[in-house]
Write an enzyme that holds these catalytic residues in place. Structure first.
Site, mmCIF file in Angstrom:
data_model
loop_
_atom_site.group_PDB
_atom_site.id
_atom_site.type_symbol
_atom_site.label_atom_id
_atom_site.label_comp_id
_atom_site.label_asym_id
_atom_site.label_seq_id
_atom_site.Cartn_x
_atom_site.Cartn_y
_atom_site.Cartn_z
ATOM 1 N N HIS A 557 0.836 -1.208 0.000
ATOM 2 C CA HIS A 557 0.000 0.000 0.000
ATOM 3 C C HIS A 557 0.870 1.257 0.000
ATOM 4 C CE1 HIS A 557 -3.160 -2.889 1.349
ATOM 5 N NE2 HIS A 557 -3.919 -2.101 0.595
ATOM 6 N N HIS A 561 0.741 1.739 -5.534
ATOM 7 C CA HIS A 561 -0.654 1.285 -5.457
ATOM 8 C C HIS A 561 -1.599 2.476 -5.591
ATOM 9 C CE1 HIS A 561 -4.349 -0.599 -4.140
ATOM 10 N NE2 HIS A 561 -4.435 0.252 -3.130
ATOM 11 N N HIS A 597 -6.535 7.769 -1.938
ATOM 12 C CA HIS A 597 -7.404 6.813 -1.242
ATOM 13 C C HIS A 597 -6.682 5.982 -0.180
ATOM 14 C CE1 HIS A 597 -5.667 3.522 -3.544
ATOM 15 N NE2 HIS A 597 -6.372 2.682 -2.801
ATOM 16 N N ASP A 598 -5.368 5.763 -0.294
ATOM 17 C CA ASP A 598 -4.637 4.961 0.698
ATOM 18 C C ASP A 598 -3.435 5.714 1.261
ATOM 19 O OD1 ASP A 598 -5.931 2.626 1.315
ATOM 20 O OD2 ASP A 598 -5.135 1.508 -0.394
ATOM 21 N N ASP A 718 -9.529 -0.293 -6.766
ATOM 22 C CA ASP A 718 -8.711 -0.746 -5.637
ATOM 23 C C ASP A 718 -8.265 -2.195 -5.823
ATOM 24 O OD1 ASP A 718 -7.413 -0.280 -3.265
ATOM 25 O OD2 ASP A 718 -9.155 -0.688 -1.998
#
Length: 856
Positions: A557, A561, A597-598, A718
């Site tokens: 992550h 990614h 998002h991460d 994702d």
């Protein structure tokens, strides 16, 4: 027939009743004035006694004045002016009784009232008062004894003080003074000076004085009772509202004070007030004690509180009521701060006394700032300061009130009212420790955010890796025009085809992290949002670079990614034709959500955050990491140099933030199963439209359905690594598994728990089987439905199926090997058993039985 003078005189002497009646009727002041011939009325005081009619008229006029005027000073002024005329006194004065600091005093209210005076000339302004303590002067003696005094010669009176004469240049010869009482309490003292038509005031003057002062007494009593009623009403309101607000906020002392002070401000009757909070520390830190013990510094010799603490104000809260209302909080105020520089708060904290100063300019004990404190021109005139004491009788602060609104100094009633307020504040300050801890935690959080921003934000040298303005243009990006930056970026960026950013099979394995940043910038240009929404190009570069730095260097992550998810979102919108349902602004927000998002992922999942009692789990109740990623993204966007939304209008900004909220939270797989059925219904609904254009028009206007589709798009993005070509997917799967195993190691060592098989390093060989199960249980539905929804997305589903076959083959191979190992193990066990049986025969044991023969 005429009468001689002697006969008339004899008749009048013999008939006194007739004489009184006749002269009372014919010798009224009006008849005498008319006889004078000059048209000027004769002053009533030219007669020794007033006739009953005139006296009644005068008294009626006084009553009428009292009824028509609510102003005490105006009514008493008229009474004093009439008394001067009747008593033939040179002047009269009114002294009001009050108490300050527990000491009674008399202050001039109406001074030197003469028959021809105007009220404005005799009314004493608060800053010009002459104040008499009760042990000075005849007026003080009258207030003490509560009796009338007639001083026929001041030189022979031991109570006379020439203080006022020296101030005014007036010479006092004789005095007639009386107290105005309200029950047993002195309200005021009225004084007449210097008899004009005699050596001194007579007993008859005393009678007239008292007669007329009955009306003055009534008026002053009404005024005094009205004032007391007003004070008690204010006090009751202060007690009620301050108690309400104090117990409404029990943890944040600033909010407590703000609510209490703001609510009761109208009842405090002052221009400004400040509260100084004292440091409650009783023991010094070791580094402060060492210099004293080593003899390098003198021990503290300054003032201390009654319980022995050094007087240190760690915070001053200044509440401004004059002009524009405001509240100022000054942490760790310097000693020369205007609220502390006079030394009054320190003295109050040291002694615990209530201090009421009527004239700060003339005060000799404390030095207040003489000039204006601010641009408004506000000047300190009078001050009331008192300690704030908690239930342990410790002084925890000092409240200081400045300038009573009517200009008069604070009196006993003000002291009672303010003290009532500080008592409630004293109890509320019991929570200062809690507040202090909260404040420190808040400060630590701000410092931590600043540190994070410093390490994450793209600096001046890093931006040159993408925008080499120093090399090409010889200046910093901030000094360049947008057109210059656009030309430079066009040369630097890789373009859409070099790395296949429009393709579903895009792979980051051959790209450096810096090249991924450039590809991210390229996607914004391909969407056409840079020019349309006026994104400053330097800000865009800084934002992408900062987002890449915001991702931690963990196994899976990480920034790679994050970019892959954004690239898949970009591809779904463009190549997958889903952009037809969304505006440019919405596509802008969706790609940005994919990038963020991460961000700041820790390499562990939500369940681990809860098991380990991570602060994030306490901060966010659900979707723990997703909400943290969202907050981190918003945190970066709140920085002006990184805010790519800075030129959007308010409605546009609210919309993109709303979409980011939905998109990032939607990446929580726990929510995925809740939205599957809704998405499937939308896909089924699309099949009912024969005309694609009609369906696009319909869905474009359906906000809720668009948000559901967007949320499912985020899930597809994702999980998109599972749809990459096998040579890419197999490598990425090992990265995902390695990160899971790292979490499993933490669960085993830190939490002392057995991890689930997916995160158990000891079961790494089961990865293919787990991958097949993950594809069947989670992934297949997403890409199958999207391929039904838009056939352009079919390549993702096809590669998913192909990857499943590969993982299935590996899983079957593993199962076959496992089965072979089990068979070999069983055979080995059988051989061992047989060998053991043969050994027993050789040693004389029983022979094994045979099913085909018998040994005799």
């Amino acid at each position: 027939m005429s009468l001689s003078e002697e006969q008339v005189q004899h008749f009048l002497d013999q008939n006194p009743d007739f004489t009184d009646q006749y002269f009372g009727k014919t010798l009224s002041p009006e008849h005498v004035a008319g006889a004078c011939g000059d048209g000027q009325p004769t002053d009533c005081a030219s007669f020794r006694e007033l006739c009953q009619v005139e006296e009644s008229a005068a008294l009626f006029e006084l009553v009428q004045d009292m009824q028509e005027s609510v102003n005490m000073e105006r009514v008493v002024f008229k009474i004093l002016r009439r008394l001067c005329t009747i008593l033939r006194a040179d002047r009269c004065s009114l002294f009001m009784y009050r108490q300050r600091n527990g000491v009674a005093e008399l202050a001039t209210r109406l001074f030197s009232v003469q028959p021809g005076s105007a009220l404005e000339d005799c009314l004493v302004p608060p800053d010009s008062e002459i104040v008499f303590p009760l042990d000075i002067g005849v007026v003080g003696h009258v207030a003490q004894t509560k009796k009338m005094v007639n001083v026929q010669d001041v030189t022979e009176c031991p109570h006379f003080s020439p203080f006022a004469d020296e101030l005014t240049g007036y010479e006092t010869r004789n005095i007639l003074a009386t107290p105005i009482m309200n029950g047993k309490d002195v309200v005021a003292v009225i004084m007449a000076l210097n008899k004009l038509d005699g050596p001194c005031f007579t007993s008859e003057d005393e009678d007239v004085f008292l007669k007329y002062l009955n009306f003055g007494t009534l008026n002053l009593k009404i005024y005094h009772l009205s004032y007391l009623h007003n004070c008690e009403t204010r006090r009751g309101q202060v007690l009620l509202w301050s108690a309400n607000k104090v117990f409404e906020e029990l943890t944040d002392i600033e909010r407590q004070f703000h609510k209490a002070f703001y609510t009761v401000r109208a009842y405090l009757n002052c221009d400004r007030y400040s509260v100084g909070l004292l440091d409650m520390t009783k023991e010094k830190e070791f580094f402060d004690v060492w210099p004293v013990l080593m003899g390098e510094a003198q021990p503290y010799s300054g003032p201390r509180t009654p319980d022995g603490r050094e007087i240190v104000f760690y915070k001053v809260i200044d509440y401004i009521l004059h002009g524009k209302e405001d509240i100022k909080v000054i942490p760790s105020p310097p000693a020369d701060h205007w609220a502390l520089a006079s030394g009054l708060p320190t003295y109050v904290a040291e002694s615990g006394f209530i201090c009421n100063i009527m004239n700060t300019a003339a005060d000799e004990m404390f030095t207040f700032q003489e000039g204006p404190l601010d641009d408004s021109g506000w000047v300190i005139k009078n001050v009331l300061s008192m300690p704030i004491v908690n239930k342990k009788e410790e002084i925890v602060g000092v409240a200081t009130f400045y300038n009573r609104k009517d200009g008069k100094p604070f009196d006993e009633q003000d002291e009672v009212l303010m003290e009532s307020l500080t008592q409630f504040l004293g109890w509320s300050v019991l929570n200062t420790d809690t507040y202090d801890k909260m404040n420190k935690l808040e400060n630590r959080k701000d410092i931590a955010q600043d540190m994070v921003l410093y390490h994450v934000r793209c600096d001046k040298d890093e931006i040159q890796l993408i925008l080499p303005t120093r090399e090409r243009l010889g200046k910093e990006p901030a000094d360049c025009e947008e057109d210059e930056l656009g030309i430079l970026l066009k040369e630097v960026l890789p373009g859409p085809s070099k790395f296949d950013i429009y393709e579903f099979h895009f792979s980051d394995l051959e790209c450096t992290e810096l090249e991924l940043v450039k590809c991210g910038i390229q996607m914004y240009y391909e969407l056409g949002v840079v020019r349309k929404f006026q994104i400053p190009q330097e800000v865009l570069v800084r934002f992408l670079f900062s987002v890449s730095k915001g991702y931690r260097r963990i196994t899976y992550h990480n920034w790679r990614h994050g970019f892959n998810v954004a690239q898949t979102m970009f591809t779904l919108l463009t190549t997958g034709k889903l952009k037809s349902y969304y505006t440019d602004l919405e596509a802008f927000a969706m790609v940005t959500a994919g990038l963020c998002h991460d961000i700041d992922h820790r390499g562990t999942n939500n369940l681990y955050q809860m098991k380990s009692q991570n602060p994030l789990a306490k901060l966010h109740g659900s979707s723990i990491l997703e909400r943290h990623h969202l907050e981190f993204g918003k945190f970066l966007l709140s920085e002006e140099t990184l805010n790519i939304y800075q030129n959007l209008n308010r409605r546009q900004h609210e919309h993109v933030i709303h979409l980011m909220d939905i998109a990032i939270i939607a990446t929580d797989l726990a929510l995925y199963f809740k939205k599957r059925t809704m998405f499937q219904k939308i896909v089924d609904e699309s099949k009912n439209y024969e005309d694609r254009k009609s369906w696009v028009e319909y869905l474009s206007l359906e906000t809720t359905r668009k948000e559901i589709v967007m949320a499912m798009m985020m899930t597809a993005c994702d999980l998109s690594a599972i749809t990459k070509p096998w040579e890419v997917q197999s490598k990425v799967a090992l990265l995902v598994a390695a990160e899971f195993w790292e979490q499993g190691d933490l669960e085993r060592t830190v939490l002392d728990q057995q991890p689930i098989p997916m995160m158990d390093r000891n079961k790494a060989a089961e990865l293919p089987k787990l991958q097949v199960g993950f594809i069947d249980f989670v992934c297949t539905f997403v890409y199958k439905e999207f391929s039904r929804f838009h056939e352009e997305i079919l390549p993702m589903f096809d590669r998913l199926q192909n990857n499943r076959k590969e993982w299935k083959a590996l899983a079957d191979e593993y199962e076959a090997k496992l089965k072979a190992l089990e068979e070999e193990k069983q055979q080995q066990e059988d051989r061992t058993t047989a060998k053991k049986a043969g050994t027993e025969i050789c040693n004389g044991g029983p022979a094994p039985k045979s099913s085909t023969c018998c040994i005799l």
